[in-house]
Write a protein that holds these residues in place. Sequence first.
Motif, mmCIF file in Angstrom:
data_model
loop_
_atom_site.group_PDB
_atom_site.id
_atom_site.type_symbol
_atom_site.label_atom_id
_atom_site.label_comp_id
_atom_site.label_asym_id
_atom_site.label_seq_id
_atom_site.Cartn_x
_atom_site.Cartn_y
_atom_site.Cartn_z
ATOM 1 N N HIS A 188 -16.239 46.850 37.006
ATOM 2 C CA HIS A 188 -17.277 46.016 37.610
ATOM 3 C C HIS A 188 -17.531 44.799 36.733
ATOM 4 N N LEU A 189 -17.521 43.631 37.338
ATOM 5 C CA LEU A 189 -17.887 42.401 36.644
ATOM 6 C C LEU A 189 -19.265 41.999 37.149
ATOM 7 N N GLY A 190 -20.245 42.101 36.311
ATOM 8 C CA GLY A 190 -21.633 41.853 36.709
ATOM 9 C C GLY A 190 -21.956 40.385 36.873
ATOM 10 N N GLY A 191 -23.213 40.157 37.155
ATOM 11 C CA GLY A 191 -23.709 38.796 37.236
ATOM 12 C C GLY A 191 -23.895 38.281 38.641
ATOM 13 N N GLY A 192 -23.540 39.063 39.623
ATOM 14 C CA GLY A 192 -23.694 38.605 41.001
ATOM 15 C C GLY A 192 -24.995 39.068 41.616
ATOM 16 N N ASN A 242 -17.199 52.394 38.831
ATOM 17 C CA ASN A 242 -16.921 51.704 37.580
ATOM 18 C C ASN A 242 -16.217 52.621 36.577
ATOM 19 N N GLY A 243 -14.996 52.267 36.227
ATOM 20 C CA GLY A 243 -14.203 53.058 35.292
ATOM 21 C C GLY A 243 -13.305 54.082 35.949
ATOM 22 N N ARG A 290 -16.883 41.117 43.032
ATOM 23 C CA ARG A 290 -16.184 40.450 41.935
ATOM 24 C C ARG A 290 -15.513 41.460 41.010
ATOM 25 N N CYS A 291 -15.486 42.709 41.406
ATOM 26 C CA CYS A 291 -14.847 43.744 40.593
ATOM 27 C C CYS A 291 -13.349 43.486 40.511
#
Length: 152
Positions: A95-99, A115-116, A143-144
């Motif tokens: 997971h790419l955060g910030g959204g 995630n993972g 955006r993952c």
Amino acid sequence: YSEVSNNIKKTTIMNNVELIKSIQQQYHREISQSIYDSIINGRPQNELVKLIRESGNKTLRRARLIARDQVNKAHSVLYRQELKQNGITKAKWVHLGGGKTDRKTHITKAPKGLNGAIFDLAKGIYDPALDKFIFPHSEPFCRCIGVPIVEV
């Protein structure tokens, strides 16, 4: 790219564009081609934004979101295809955060979330919130990423 590979790319992009309900049907083919050109030939994304705006009087913000989402989805499919062609069959969901649209199942660490988690590139991973198998970037504004697992 091979002709088979190019046909897969075009079909995938066309199918993704068909899912956009807010764009008039008559523009789907042109938008599909524009997305394809953006990816294959490096065509600027602002041309795609302009075309999307023309397709239904979308706001600039909405057109940019649609363009980014469509290009990201197409890149994701092409990336998975390249990994599979190189013998890689599994990936790790990251997971790419910030959204603003972070999904709870995407944030939560495995085994309760994605995630993972390790998933099969041919099948995807089951998202219980959506009750279906998905891939990173396959859902709107996800955006993952899928980090390839190289087995030796």
